[in-house]
Design a protein around this motif. Structure first.
Motif, PDB file in Angstrom:
ATOM      1  N   MET A 190     166.241 150.638  76.694  1.00  0.00           N
ATOM      2  CA  MET A 190     166.082 149.550  77.400  1.00  0.00           C
ATOM      3  C   MET A 190     165.871 150.146  78.657  1.00  0.00           C
ATOM      4  O   MET A 190     166.609 150.839  79.378  1.00  0.00           O
ATOM      5  N   ASP A 191     164.566 149.909  79.530  1.00  0.00           N
ATOM      6  CA  ASP A 191     164.170 150.172  80.798  1.00  0.00           C
ATOM      7  C   ASP A 191     164.108 149.075  81.562  1.00  0.00           C
ATOM      8  O   ASP A 191     163.251 148.464  81.658  1.00  0.00           O
ATOM      9  N   HIS A 192     165.003 148.928  82.394  1.00  0.00           N
ATOM     10  CA  HIS A 192     165.129 147.608  83.039  1.00  0.00           C
ATOM     11  C   HIS A 192     163.993 147.552  84.042  1.00  0.00           C
ATOM     12  O   HIS A 192     163.633 146.474  84.785  1.00  0.00           O
ATOM     13  N   ASN A 193     163.496 148.787  84.506  1.00  0.00           N
ATOM     14  CA  ASN A 193     162.448 148.751  85.642  1.00  0.00           C
ATOM     15  C   ASN A 193     161.060 148.139  84.931  1.00  0.00           C
ATOM     16  O   ASN A 193     160.367 147.845  85.690  1.00  0.00           O
ATOM     17  N   ARG A 194     160.983 148.118  83.427  1.00  0.00           N
ATOM     18  CA  ARG A 194     159.693 147.341  82.809  1.00  0.00           C
ATOM     19  C   ARG A 194     160.023 145.913  82.649  1.00  0.00           C
ATOM     20  O   ARG A 194     159.269 145.325  82.311  1.00  0.00           O
ATOM     21  N   CYS A 195     161.030 145.032  83.104  1.00  0.00           N
ATOM     22  CA  CYS A 195     161.529 144.098  82.677  1.00  0.00           C
ATOM     23  C   CYS A 195     161.102 143.048  83.604  1.00  0.00           C
ATOM     24  O   CYS A 195     161.146 143.205  84.587  1.00  0.00           O
ATOM     25  N   ILE A 196     160.616 141.853  82.967  1.00  0.00           N
ATOM     26  CA  ILE A 196     160.036 140.958  83.606  1.00  0.00           C
ATOM     27  C   ILE A 196     161.045 139.468  83.711  1.00  0.00           C
ATOM     28  O   ILE A 196     160.382 138.483  83.982  1.00  0.00           O
ATOM     29  N   LEU A 197     162.043 139.764  82.890  1.00  0.00           N
ATOM     30  CA  LEU A 197     163.132 138.894  82.940  1.00  0.00           C
ATOM     31  C   LEU A 197     162.531 137.466  82.120  1.00  0.00           C
ATOM     32  O   LEU A 197     162.906 136.344  82.442  1.00  0.00           O
ATOM     33  N   CYS A 198     161.702 137.616  81.214  1.00  0.00           N
ATOM     34  CA  CYS A 198     161.408 136.672  80.283  1.00  0.00           C
ATOM     35  C   CYS A 198     162.193 135.954  79.359  1.00  0.00           C
ATOM     36  O   CYS A 198     162.287 134.699  79.009  1.00  0.00           O
ATOM     37  N   ARG A 199     163.469 136.712  79.243  1.00  0.00           N
ATOM     38  CA  ARG A 199     164.594 136.292  78.268  1.00  0.00           C
ATOM     39  C   ARG A 199     164.146 136.334  76.876  1.00  0.00           C
ATOM     40  O   ARG A 199     165.065 135.637  76.249  1.00  0.00           O
ATOM     41  N   ARG A 200     163.140 136.553  76.381  1.00  0.00           N
ATOM     42  CA  ARG A 200     162.835 136.570  74.986  1.00  0.00           C
ATOM     43  C   ARG A 200     164.001 137.234  74.055  1.00  0.00           C
ATOM     44  O   ARG A 200     164.363 136.773  73.239  1.00  0.00           O
ATOM     45  N   CYS A 201     164.301 138.241  74.727  1.00  0.00           N
ATOM     46  CA  CYS A 201     165.362 139.037  74.031  1.00  0.00           C
ATOM     47  C   CYS A 201     166.669 138.561  73.966  1.00  0.00           C
ATOM     48  O   CYS A 201     167.094 138.347  72.793  1.00  0.00           O
ATOM     49  N   ILE A 202     167.020 137.976  74.935  1.00  0.00           N
ATOM     50  CA  ILE A 202     168.308 136.916  75.118  1.00  0.00           C
ATOM     51  C   ILE A 202     168.144 135.840  73.898  1.00  0.00           C
ATOM     52  O   ILE A 202     169.246 135.723  73.034  1.00  0.00           O
ATOM     53  N   ARG A 203     167.007 135.396  74.156  1.00  0.00           N
ATOM     54  CA  ARG A 203     167.089 134.066  73.278  1.00  0.00           C
ATOM     55  C   ARG A 203     166.655 134.319  71.374  1.00  0.00           C
ATOM     56  O   ARG A 203     167.385 133.788  70.838  1.00  0.00           O
ATOM     57  N   VAL A 204     166.045 135.651  71.378  1.00  0.00           N
ATOM     58  CA  VAL A 204     166.048 135.767  69.924  1.00  0.00           C
ATOM     59  C   VAL A 204     167.674 136.226  69.272  1.00  0.00           C
ATOM     60  O   VAL A 204     167.816 135.944  68.175  1.00  0.00           O
ATOM     61  N   CYS A 205     168.184 136.966  70.152  1.00  0.00           N
ATOM     62  CA  CYS A 205     169.640 137.448  70.026  1.00  0.00           C
ATOM     63  C   CYS A 205     170.372 136.247  69.762  1.00  0.00           C
ATOM     64  O   CYS A 205     171.587 136.223  68.927  1.00  0.00           O
ATOM     65  N   ASP A 206     170.132 135.268  70.417  1.00  0.00           N
ATOM     66  CA  ASP A 206     171.016 134.154  70.552  1.00  0.00           C
ATOM     67  C   ASP A 206     170.653 133.077  69.126  1.00  0.00           C
ATOM     68  O   ASP A 206     171.265 132.872  68.217  1.00  0.00           O
ATOM     69  N   GLU A 207     169.447 132.916  69.277  1.00  0.00           N
ATOM     70  CA  GLU A 207     168.843 131.824  68.275  1.00  0.00           C
ATOM     71  C   GLU A 207     168.801 132.407  66.954  1.00  0.00           C
ATOM     72  O   GLU A 207     168.834 131.536  66.111  1.00  0.00           O
ATOM     73  N   ASN A 263     173.698 136.769  67.206  1.00  0.00           N
ATOM     74  CA  ASN A 263     174.640 137.610  67.591  1.00  0.00           C
ATOM     75  C   ASN A 263     175.005 137.233  69.080  1.00  0.00           C
ATOM     76  O   ASN A 263     176.314 137.856  69.487  1.00  0.00           O
ATOM     77  N   GLY A 264     174.156 136.829  69.862  1.00  0.00           N
ATOM     78  CA  GLY A 264     174.805 136.588  71.368  1.00  0.00           C
ATOM     79  C   GLY A 264     175.133 137.664  72.204  1.00  0.00           C
ATOM     80  O   GLY A 264     175.858 137.345  73.086  1.00  0.00           O
ATOM     81  N   THR A 265     174.541 138.677  71.952  1.00  0.00           N
ATOM     82  CA  THR A 265     175.010 139.862  72.691  1.00  0.00           C
ATOM     83  C   THR A 265     174.593 139.937  73.875  1.00  0.00           C
ATOM     84  O   THR A 265     175.166 140.469  75.030  1.00  0.00           O
ATOM     85  N   LEU A 266     173.066 139.492  74.004  1.00  0.00           N
ATOM     86  CA  LEU A 266     172.578 139.713  75.491  1.00  0.00           C
ATOM     87  C   LEU A 266     172.865 138.685  76.284  1.00  0.00           C
ATOM     88  O   LEU A 266     172.826 137.342  75.897  1.00  0.00           O
ATOM     89  N   GLY A 267     172.790 138.847  77.617  1.00  0.00           N
ATOM     90  CA  GLY A 267     172.791 137.872  78.781  1.00  0.00           C
ATOM     91  C   GLY A 267     172.259 138.327  79.774  1.00  0.00           C
ATOM     92  O   GLY A 267     171.488 139.299  80.145  1.00  0.00           O
ATOM     93  N   LEU A 268     172.348 137.678  81.153  1.00  0.00           N
ATOM     94  CA  LEU A 268     171.860 137.892  82.301  1.00  0.00           C
ATOM     95  C   LEU A 268     172.985 137.984  83.402  1.00  0.00           C
ATOM     96  O   LEU A 268     173.870 137.201  83.458  1.00  0.00           O
ATOM     97  N   LYS A 269     172.672 139.003  84.215  1.00  0.00           N
ATOM     98  CA  LYS A 269     173.795 139.018  85.401  1.00  0.00           C
ATOM     99  C   LYS A 269     172.963 139.024  86.798  1.00  0.00           C
ATOM    100  O   LYS A 269     171.774 139.081  86.656  1.00  0.00           O
ATOM    101  N   ASN A 270     173.528 138.387  87.726  1.00  0.00           N
ATOM    102  CA  ASN A 270     172.875 138.382  89.033  1.00  0.00           C
ATOM    103  C   ASN A 270     171.808 137.376  89.149  1.00  0.00           C
ATOM    104  O   ASN A 270     171.810 136.697  87.968  1.00  0.00           O
TER     105      ASN A 270
END
Lengths: 564, 181
Positions: free
Chosen positions: A143-160, A164-171
């Motif tokens: 995971m390279d956060h420098n390339r991330c655009i915060l679309c949250r697709r990863c968070i949503r697939v992990c959840d929906e 697994n609900g592993t991923l989330g967002l801080k700040n």
């Protein structure tokens, strides 16, 4: 629901009430550009690329989340819309590291494609160039956060989807960062490395170690096939460049997995370290020599001819229906399956799992085996509020999802609960089958998802390999292993006691411990055929690579030829 | 009709963009009917003449004070300035160092790489251009009229843009002509 009438870019159409503007536009055949939206998950309107002009609305609205109403007039290509999308793209590029020239995603990147489409020939805003960490703590992807655009697709697939609900967002705002659990390294988190997030990431933020820089989307072909790793039988898309599979992705259109894969199916083939068998190998004492074809097939032919009916053929789950039929008609003697047999009564499908209100999992850990079925259980618990009862002791990866854990002795309590459920599904492996049967026989509404090791176990049972191998004595034992690495020590011990063991396998280990002759066999990437999944549905394995390794049918033919 | 005059120079760059300029092959010969090359890094005359030129091409990012001076001189002396290549347009490969501190970068390059002989020092002569803390694209330093991204831009793109400008038309970036990386 009743239809509502909307006008999109001058086209009037009727769409179901409750549709979003994006869905309505698609019905009208109008393409609206999106970025954070993904067909498999719920829209959240994070990226604002899909902004459209809705008459009588004060501001532009995201098409992916904005619901249609009767008489609505929408413009998706007005000057205002195009200008806003360019502005959004400029803002996206002004953050973080979106330099394409040293990104492995260049050529396959959804952000880049939009920039081309909207003709961004330079970046308008000065760049703060923040520096974010690169998390390489997972074995297969980075995971390279420098390339991330915060679309949250990863968070949503992990959840929906994965549940697994592993991923989330801080700040907040531009400082937001994707995190795992309570911000621990991904490799130390509850992540199961299924790679679904990797598959949906629109930019280069998630990088597959094996296929990075190996081929952009216009340099690769995609072959729809089927995983033979376990009886869930997930549909795959094999990404092929120059005759080599560089990556495995889940097929979004395939039942039963609908795009999901587990860590084994997605990554193991690309990280295989065992030595490939490409030429026949013949044992000479403790050493192995590469035999010329004739000598090896001749030796096997001689032994098989002398053995008469005293031949035992043991097939792993990597044997297709066609291969099993070829073995059945050409090889005499008894036929066995390498593992415990799958059960076929009162079969629950994956669709049943997705509708269950109560899961009862007996004596198995769905986080280790048959993981994609485990994902259905997890998302059922997370998204639909289904309950999960784990029957059996010991550590279990699904413990956090379970509302109750009971011992084998408490089945009566479980049965009582199952009777009050509307759609109970019992999930079991070979170890928990007796308990599962007991529950299912007491609860008429319950269906049984029974998984046994091996991809094509059910097909092999149908093809006459309906007995588990238990070290049955024979003059010649033929093990048709394919690429299986699921080998119990007991099987190897039993084979060591046999007189003459021929193994047809893609990889040398662990068969070099027990075989007298090892003959080459194509992998599931190199052959086509049929596999039957746990729910009885047939799936097509499709060759994505050519090989000089002979097919199993050709190997049988060469041995038969040598007998003559 | 008098020929259009063209100058080019490179800043923080690998020189690949100029190679791509040469890659336009026979188009270059055709262009020379209507364009006169004045100064380029690969001709005898290195600097744009004081009396000015019609078109200036700059490749590379701005990493130090010398490059900023070169960029500003080119801007002053040409009517149309083209920023060419990903480094010039975005910062590109050169901007990778922006994720580190400039002093850290100097120390690493001069004293720590595997190929550095022991005892090497970062050169600090006042005659050497001063490294800026951050690499910047050309547009952060001077006004730019046209951008040709690409690493390097394809010869087709360069040929197209120059041909259009020479013909007095406005070049438009579409489809295959606009590529990064």
């Amino acid at each position: 629901m009743p239809d509502v009438h909307v006008t999109i870019d001058g086209t009037e159409i009727a769409v179901p009430s409750g549709s979003t503007v994006l869905e309505a536009a698609r019905i009208a055949g109008i393409e609206v550009d999106t970025l954070c939206d993904h067909p498999a998950i719920e829209p959240i309107g994070a990226c604002r690329i899909c902004l459209v002009e809705v008459e009588k609305q004060r501001a532009l609205q995201p098409a992916c989340t904005f619901p249609v109403s009767d008489g609505m007039v929408v413009h998706t290509r007005s000057e205002k819309v195009v200008g806003a999308r360019k502005f959004v793209l400029q803002l996206l590029f002004s953050e973080r590291n979106h330099f394409c020239m040293f990104c492995q995603m260049s050529g396959s990147c959804e952000l880049q494609n939009l920039a081309y489409k909207y003709e961004l020939d330079h970046w308008q805003f000065n760049r703060p160039m923040p520096t974010y960490a690169v998390d390489a703590s997972r074995e297969y992807f980075v995971m390279d956060h420098n390339r991330c655009i915060l679309c949250r697709r990863c968070i949503r697939v992990c959840d929906e989807l994965v549940g697994n609900g592993t991923l989330g967002l801080k700040n907040r705002g531009a400082d937001a960062v994707i995190i795992a659990d309570l911000d621990v390294p991904f490799g130390e988190s509850s992540c199961i490395s299924c790679g679904t997030c990797l598959q949906v990431c629109p930019t280069g933020a998630l990088m597959d170690r094996a296929s990075a820089y190996m081929g952009a989307s216009d340099q690769v072909e995609r072959v729809k096939s089927r995983c033979m790793g376990c009886p869930v039988g997930c549909g795959t898309e094999l990404v092929v460049r120059d005759g080599q599979v560089i990556r495995v992705e889940g097929d979004w259109d395939a039942e039963p997995n609908k795009g999901l894969l587990c860590v084994v199916g997605r990554f193991d083939p690309q990280h295989e370290v065992r030595e490939r068998v490409r030429k026949p190998l013949v044992r000479q004492g403790d050493a192995w020599s590469i035999a010329d074809g004739e000598a090896a097939y001749g030796l096997v032919a001689e032994k098989v001819a002398a053995a008469g009916d005293s031949v035992a053929t043991v097939a792993s789950g990597f044997v297709t229906l066609e291969e099993a039929q070829a073995l059945g008609s050409a090889v005499r003697g008894r036929k066995f399956y390498m593992y415990d047999l799958p059960q076929t009564d009162r079969t629950a499908t994956m669709a049943d799992l997705d509708e269950a209100d109560l899961f009862i999992v007996t004596e198995m850990d769905l986080s280790l085996d048959f993981q994609v079925a485990g994902m259905a259980v997890k998302r059922g618990v997370r998204k639909r509020g289904a309950r999960l009862i784990l029957v059996g002791e010991g550590e279990n990866g699904l413990a956090d999802w379970a509302s109750m854990r009971v011992g084998r002795a408490d089945l009566a309590k479980v049965i009582a609960m199952a009777k009050s459920a509307e759609r109970p599904v019992v999930v079991s492996g070979p170890a928990g089958l007796a308990a599962a049967r007991e529950i299912v026989s007491a609860v008429p509404a319950a269906s049984l998802a029974s998984f046994a090791p091996g991809g094509n176990g059910r097909g092999l049972c149908d093809a006459g390999f309906g007995q588990t191998y238990a070290g049955d004595a024979a003059k010649v034992t033929v093990v048709v292993a394919g690429e299986t690495s699921q080998v119990e020590p007991g099987l190897l011990d039993a084979l060591k006691k046999q007189e003459f063991v021929v193994v047809v396998a893609s990889y040398r280990e662990p068969w070099d411990q027990v075989a007298d002759v090892i003959l080459p066999m194509p992998t599931a990437f190199e052959k086509s055929g049929t596999t039957v999944c746990a729910d009885g549905q047939a799936g097509q394995v499709v060759a994505a690579m050519s090989t000089r390794v002979p097919t199993l049918e050709a190997t049988i033919g060469m041995v038969a030829e040598a007998i003559r | 009709m008098a020929k259009l005059t063209l100058c080019s120079d490179w800043l923080d760059v690998c020189s690949g963009c100029h190679m791509s300029l040469l890659d336009i092959d026979e188009v270059l010969v055709a262009l020379l009917d209507s364009v006169q090359l004045l100064s380029t890094p690969i001709t005898d005359l290195k600097h744009p003449p004081e009396e000015g030129a019609d078109i200036g091409i700059l490749t590379g990012a701005v990493s130090n004070d010398h490059q900023e001076a070169v960029a500003k001189r080119m801007r002053e002396r040409v009517k149309i300035l083209i920023s060419m290549g990903d480094c010039s347009v975005f910062g590109g490969i050169c901007a990778m160092r922006n994720f580190f501190d400039a002093e850290q970068v100097l120390q690493y390059a001069y004293t720590e790489t595997d190929s550095t002989a022991p005892g090497q020092q970062v050169p600090r002569s006042p005659e050497i251009a001063k490294l800026y803390p951050k690499v910047r694209p050309l547009r952060d330093v001077v006004k730019v009229d046209y951008y040709i991204p690409g690493c390097p831009p394809s010869a087709n793109t360069i040929a197209y843009v120059l041909t259009e400008l020479v013909a007095g038309r406005e070049p438009k970036w579409t489809d295959e002509l606009l590529r990064y990386g």
